[in-house]
Design a protein around this motif. Structure first.
Motif, PDB file in Angstrom:
ATOM      1  N   HIS A 105       0.818  -1.217   0.000  1.00 53.50           N
ATOM      2  CA  HIS A 105       0.000   0.000   0.000  1.00 53.50           C
ATOM      3  C   HIS A 105       0.849   1.263   0.000  1.00 53.50           C
ATOM      4  O   HIS A 105       0.311   2.370  -0.102  1.00 53.50           O
ATOM      5  CB  HIS A 105      -0.907   0.014   1.227  1.00 53.50           C
ATOM      6  CG  HIS A 105      -1.977  -1.023   1.180  1.00 53.50           C
ATOM      7  ND1 HIS A 105      -2.896  -1.211   2.202  1.00 53.50           N
ATOM      8  CD2 HIS A 105      -2.297  -1.954   0.240  1.00 53.50           C
ATOM      9  CE1 HIS A 105      -3.722  -2.192   1.889  1.00 53.50           C
ATOM     10  NE2 HIS A 105      -3.376  -2.668   0.704  1.00 53.50           N
ATOM     11  N   GLY A 106       2.158   1.111   0.145  1.00 47.21           N
ATOM     12  CA  GLY A 106       3.026   2.277   0.164  1.00 47.21           C
ATOM     13  C   GLY A 106       3.126   2.945   1.522  1.00 47.21           C
ATOM     14  O   GLY A 106       3.681   4.038   1.633  1.00 47.21           O
ATOM     15  N   VAL A 107       2.615   2.286   2.568  1.00 43.36           N
ATOM     16  CA  VAL A 107       2.630   2.876   3.909  1.00 43.36           C
ATOM     17  C   VAL A 107       3.953   2.590   4.617  1.00 43.36           C
ATOM     18  O   VAL A 107       4.451   3.409   5.386  1.00 43.36           O
ATOM     19  CB  VAL A 107       1.453   2.339   4.746  1.00 43.36           C
ATOM     20  CG1 VAL A 107       1.505   2.854   6.181  1.00 43.36           C
ATOM     21  CG2 VAL A 107       0.128   2.727   4.097  1.00 43.36           C
ATOM     22  N   LEU A 108       4.511   1.416   4.373  1.00 42.00           N
ATOM     23  CA  LEU A 108       5.786   1.021   4.966  1.00 42.00           C
ATOM     24  C   LEU A 108       6.788   0.698   3.874  1.00 42.00           C
ATOM     25  O   LEU A 108       6.425   0.396   2.739  1.00 42.00           O
ATOM     26  CB  LEU A 108       5.610  -0.217   5.863  1.00 42.00           C
ATOM     27  CG  LEU A 108       4.659  -0.122   7.056  1.00 42.00           C
ATOM     28  CD1 LEU A 108       4.588  -1.471   7.761  1.00 42.00           C
ATOM     29  CD2 LEU A 108       5.087   0.966   8.020  1.00 42.00           C
ATOM     30  N   ARG A 109       8.068   0.760   4.222  1.00 40.74           N
ATOM     31  CA  ARG A 109       9.117   0.285   3.330  1.00 40.74           C
ATOM     32  C   ARG A 109      10.157  -0.433   4.181  1.00 40.74           C
ATOM     33  O   ARG A 109      10.443  -0.033   5.313  1.00 40.74           O
ATOM     34  CB  ARG A 109       9.773   1.427   2.553  1.00 40.74           C
ATOM     35  CG  ARG A 109      10.510   2.437   3.411  1.00 40.74           C
ATOM     36  CD  ARG A 109      11.239   3.467   2.565  1.00 40.74           C
ATOM     37  NE  ARG A 109      11.922   4.460   3.396  1.00 40.74           N
ATOM     38  CZ  ARG A 109      13.114   4.272   3.943  1.00 40.74           C
ATOM     39  NH1 ARG A 109      13.753   3.139   3.724  1.00 40.74           N
ATOM     40  NH2 ARG A 109      13.656   5.212   4.694  1.00 40.74           N
ATOM     41  N   SER A 110      10.697  -1.511   3.662  1.00 40.49           N
ATOM     42  CA  SER A 110      11.694  -2.291   4.374  1.00 40.49           C
ATOM     43  C   SER A 110      13.024  -2.233   3.643  1.00 40.49           C
ATOM     44  O   SER A 110      13.082  -2.407   2.415  1.00 40.49           O
ATOM     45  CB  SER A 110      11.243  -3.744   4.521  1.00 40.49           C
ATOM     46  OG  SER A 110      10.116  -3.844   5.365  1.00 40.49           O
ATOM     47  N   ALA A 161       6.619   5.000   5.604  1.00 40.40           N
ATOM     48  CA  ALA A 161       6.934   5.679   4.352  1.00 40.40           C
ATOM     49  C   ALA A 161       5.869   6.712   4.031  1.00 40.40           C
ATOM     50  O   ALA A 161       4.738   6.646   4.524  1.00 40.40           O
ATOM     51  CB  ALA A 161       7.044   4.670   3.204  1.00 40.40           C
ATOM     52  N   SER A 162       6.229   7.654   3.205  1.00 44.48           N
ATOM     53  CA  SER A 162       5.260   8.609   2.687  1.00 44.48           C
ATOM     54  C   SER A 162       4.475   7.912   1.589  1.00 44.48           C
ATOM     55  O   SER A 162       5.063   7.350   0.662  1.00 44.48           O
ATOM     56  CB  SER A 162       5.975   9.839   2.125  1.00 44.48           C
ATOM     57  OG  SER A 162       5.050  10.728   1.545  1.00 44.48           O
ATOM     58  N   LEU A 163       3.147   7.918   1.702  1.00 44.96           N
ATOM     59  CA  LEU A 163       2.319   7.239   0.709  1.00 44.96           C
ATOM     60  C   LEU A 163       2.466   7.906  -0.648  1.00 44.96           C
ATOM     61  O   LEU A 163       2.107   9.073  -0.812  1.00 44.96           O
ATOM     62  CB  LEU A 163       0.844   7.274   1.127  1.00 44.96           C
ATOM     63  CG  LEU A 163      -0.139   6.524   0.228  1.00 44.96           C
ATOM     64  CD1 LEU A 163       0.132   5.037   0.269  1.00 44.96           C
ATOM     65  CD2 LEU A 163      -1.573   6.804   0.659  1.00 44.96           C
TER      66      LEU A 163
END
Length: 261
Positions: free
Chosen positions: A82-87, A100-102
């Motif tokens: 969804h673009g909310v988190l990044r690993s 993360a920034s959506l």
């Protein structure tokens, strides 16, 4: 996702410790990834987690929420999609899972799918477009720069080309309306306009193919586009908005075969 238990390591913001203000409470119902997602979303909505914050390591987060690591892993996978988190894999500073920034593209994608799948009545979509695009056109008249105007002129020129196909016309028409929203400088307006127009691309093209007097239809749309562009170029915000609203109403009325979105 990689476990990172070194408490001295922080996310990109540097001045905050990982999830400094977050309060993690055990999940009291079934340990599903949906509940983990809800727990993470709650921290974001309350402001305890902000863009750049580092989530606790997978093992630690699972322990705090009293769920399995598999549930945490699946929740993170969904929120990454969804673009909310990044690993970021690896070790040391910068490794782990961050808020993360959506991206605008992610928001537009979900809006587009919701509009396409929710079976909104065409009249509802038309009303939404009028509100959005009338405001966007007025803003574009105030804020459009030379590059934005050049792009609008380019798209109008495509629709003016003799022998332009209905599909090419439809694509340029769609891009024209999105470009107006972008010229207005309101990212949410442009994303929503783009999502709605993308969901309508196929039904509008289908309706175009059923228009028997295509030359007359195309001529009307061209004339209206030129009027809107002229008003924007001259900085006439109220007129640009009014012309856009009239254009959307008349275009919808001229397509009686337009299927429900």
């Amino acid at each position: 996702m990689v476990d990172n238990t070194d408490s001295d390591e922080v996310g990109p913001q540097g001045t905050r410790s990982p999830g400094a203000d977050a309060t993690w409470r055990p999940v009291t119902r079934a340990s599903t990834h949906e509940l983990v997602i809800e727990a993470i979303e709650d921290q974001i909505m309350t402001g305890a987690l902000v863009v750049g914050d580092l989530l606790p390591p997978e093992r630690e987060l699972a322990s705090r929420l009293s769920v399995s690591r598999a549930g945490v892993r699946e929740a993170i996978r969904v929120l990454e999609g969804h673009g909310v988190l990044r690993s970021d894999v690896g070790s040391g500073r910068g490794a782990g899972t961050f808020v993360a920034s959506l991206p605008s593209a992610a928001l537009a994608r979900f809006l587009r799918l919701h509009v396409a799948l929710a079976n909104f009545r065409i009249q509802e979509v038309v009303e939404a477009r009028i509100i959005l695009e009338q405001a966007s056109a007025s803003l574009a008249a105030e804020r459009a720069d030379a590059d934005a105007l050049a792009e609008l002129e380019r798209l109008v020129a495509i629709m003016d080309e003799p022998g332009v196909s209905r599909e090419e016309f439809n694509d340029a028409d769609t891009a024209f309306h999105v470009a107006i929203a972008e010229a207005g400088g309101n990212t949410l307006f442009s994303d929503m306009t783009g999502a709605i127009r993308a969901s309508l691309r196929a039904p509008i093209l289908e309706a175009f193919t059923k228009v028997t007097e295509w030359d007359a239809m195309a001529s009307m749309l061209r004339s209206q586009h030129h009027g809107i562009l002229e008003a924007i170029a001259q900085g006439q915000g109220a007129r640009a908005g009014e012309l856009t609203a009239t254009h959307i109403r008349e275009a919808a009325a001229a397509l009686p075969e337009l299927p429900e979105a």
